[in-house]
Design a protein around this motif. Structure first.
Motif, short mmCIF file in Angstrom:
data_model
loop_
_atom_site.label_atom_id
_atom_site.label_comp_id
_atom_site.label_asym_id
_atom_site.label_seq_id
_atom_site.Cartn_x
_atom_site.Cartn_y
_atom_site.Cartn_z
N UNK A 89 42.22 41.85 51.55
CA UNK A 89 43.01 42.60 50.58
C UNK A 89 42.41 42.51 49.19
N UNK A 90 41.85 41.34 48.85
CA UNK A 90 41.21 41.18 47.54
C UNK A 90 40.00 42.11 47.42
N UNK A 91 39.18 42.15 48.46
CA UNK A 91 37.98 42.98 48.42
C UNK A 91 38.35 44.46 48.29
N UNK A 92 39.43 44.87 48.96
CA UNK A 92 39.81 46.28 48.97
C UNK A 92 40.80 46.66 47.88
N UNK A 93 41.24 45.70 47.07
CA UNK A 93 42.33 45.95 46.12
C UNK A 93 41.94 46.80 44.92
N UNK A 94 40.66 46.79 44.57
CA UNK A 94 40.24 47.48 43.36
C UNK A 94 40.32 46.60 42.13
N UNK A 95 40.80 45.36 42.29
CA UNK A 95 40.87 44.43 41.16
C UNK A 95 39.48 44.00 40.73
N UNK A 96 38.61 43.77 41.70
CA UNK A 96 37.23 43.39 41.39
C UNK A 96 36.44 44.61 40.94
N UNK A 97 35.49 44.43 40.04
CA UNK A 97 34.58 45.54 39.72
C UNK A 97 33.93 46.07 40.99
N UNK A 98 33.73 47.36 41.03
CA UNK A 98 33.25 47.99 42.26
C UNK A 98 31.95 47.38 42.76
N UNK A 99 31.03 47.13 41.85
CA UNK A 99 29.73 46.55 42.25
C UNK A 99 29.91 45.15 42.81
N UNK A 100 30.80 44.37 42.20
CA UNK A 100 31.04 43.00 42.66
C UNK A 100 31.70 43.01 44.03
N UNK A 101 32.67 43.90 44.22
CA UNK A 101 33.34 44.00 45.52
C UNK A 101 32.35 44.39 46.62
N UNK A 102 31.44 45.33 46.30
CA UNK A 102 30.46 45.76 47.28
C UNK A 102 29.49 44.63 47.62
N UNK A 103 29.09 43.88 46.60
CA UNK A 103 28.17 42.76 46.84
C UNK A 103 28.86 41.66 47.65
N UNK A 104 30.13 41.38 47.34
CA UNK A 104 30.87 40.38 48.09
C UNK A 104 31.00 40.78 49.55
N UNK A 105 31.32 42.04 49.80
CA UNK A 105 31.44 42.54 51.16
C UNK A 105 30.12 42.39 51.91
N UNK A 106 29.02 42.63 51.23
CA UNK A 106 27.71 42.53 51.86
C UNK A 106 27.33 41.08 52.15
N UNK A 107 27.73 40.16 51.27
CA UNK A 107 27.32 38.76 51.42
C UNK A 107 28.26 37.94 52.31
N UNK A 108 29.45 38.46 52.60
CA UNK A 108 30.43 37.68 53.35
C UNK A 108 29.91 37.15 54.69
N UNK A 109 29.17 37.94 55.48
CA UNK A 109 28.68 37.39 56.74
C UNK A 109 27.77 36.18 56.58
N UNK A 110 27.18 36.01 55.40
CA UNK A 110 26.31 34.86 55.16
C UNK A 110 27.10 33.66 54.65
#
Length: 294
Positions: A89-110
């Motif tokens: 929900x945090x990643x999809x909430x829009x609270x995080x800057x778009x670039x940061x949310x995208x980077x977090x989503x990409x790095x989560x599997x690691x």
């Protein structure tokens, strides 16, 4: 980055899923998707391990069809396989800057300590790798399915497999007495008649003795020729059919939670809407010395 489930992702139907509940109250699983997943598993180099992985992916898909939140059912249909609904929900909430949310989503599997590739559950005595489960911070562990497959050496290994299943259930029950526990067992069509009778007897005992599993099921598959797997439902007794198994697990979860929890599951099951929202009763604030009016 790939894992053992990646090969199955293209075969999972996209949402919205068809409702598995029929008007007579029975649960009708998507057996075509199960057969497709098993066919891919049968054609892989590690057949036995991949058959169990295919069953895990399918069981999680069925729980999402039943109405459970996609991020509370693990393994998820995409990486990371284990991620709390709060983090999602945090990643999809829009609270995080778009670039940061995208980077977090990409790095989560690691980030395996934050979003691991598999779930592990501490029981009363030891930690167990969980095949399929539903869990959240507010409710804890609610459902766990243990998935096992055996495609050869039945006479040699059947008894050991059921001894392990019995011990695992006792271990989990010690810490999670209210969790819905299920045991899903896959065998091949070449299983001898006597071994099949023994397996059915053991599966019944696993679901009828106290403090073991709520329900168990048997799936008989024919993995030959490679690339084309079929299901032999006719060899499975009615009380061990997989539709009954999934329906009873869903019922156990809803029976052990208040009506404003898993609302979508309840609505799908009764084929009508409920006049409550998810977590509505939890949101009622009670002043000291007062009683809630709901």
């Amino acid at each position: 980055m790939t894992d053992k489930f990646t090969i199955f992702e293209p075969l999972l139907p996209s949402s919205p899923w068809t409702n598995p509940w029929w008007s007579d109250g029975t649960y009708h699983p998507d057996l075509d998707t199960l057969a497709a997943l098993l066919a891919v598993a049968a054609g892989s180099a590690q057949t036995t391990g991949m058959v169990a992985a295919a069953a895990d992916m399918w069981a999680a898909y069925e729980l999402r069809r039943a109405g459970f939140s996609p991020d509370e059912v693990w393994p998820r249909s995409a990486q990371p396989r284990v991620m709390t609904s709060e983090l999602s929900a945090l990643v999809a909430s829009g609270v995080l800057p778009r670039a940061l949310a995208a980077e977090l989503q990409q790095r989560l599997p690691q980030l395996t300590r934050v979003a691991p590739s598999e779930a592990r559950v501490l029981g009363g005595v030891y930690t167990k790798q969980a095949d399929v489960l539903i869990a959240s911070w507010p409710r804890g562990l609610e459902l766990l399915i243990s998935t096992k497959s055996m495609l050869s050496s039945y006479a040699k290994n059947l008894r050991n497999r059921f001894e392990e299943a019995y011990g695992d259930a006792k271990n989990l029950r010690a810490r999670f007495p209210m969790a819905a526990l299920g045991f899903l067992f896959l065998v091949g069509t070449d299983i001898p008649a006597g071994d099949l009778v023994f397996a059915c007897d053991m599966l019944r005992k696993l679901q009828t003795e106290r403090e073991v599993y709520d329900v168990s099921t048997l799936i008989v598959i024919d993995p030959t020729p490679p690339g084309s797997t079929s299901l032999d439902l006719g060899r499975v007794p009615d009380d061990l059919q997989v539709g009954r198994f999934l329906g009873q697990l869903c019922a156990a979860v809803t029976q052990r939670t208040p009506v404003d929890h898993h609302v979508h599951v309840r609505e799908r099951r009764q084929l009508s809407s409920l006049p409550v929202e998810e977590g509505q009763l939890d949101a009622v604030e009670v002043s000291e010395g007062e009683s809630p009016h709901v």
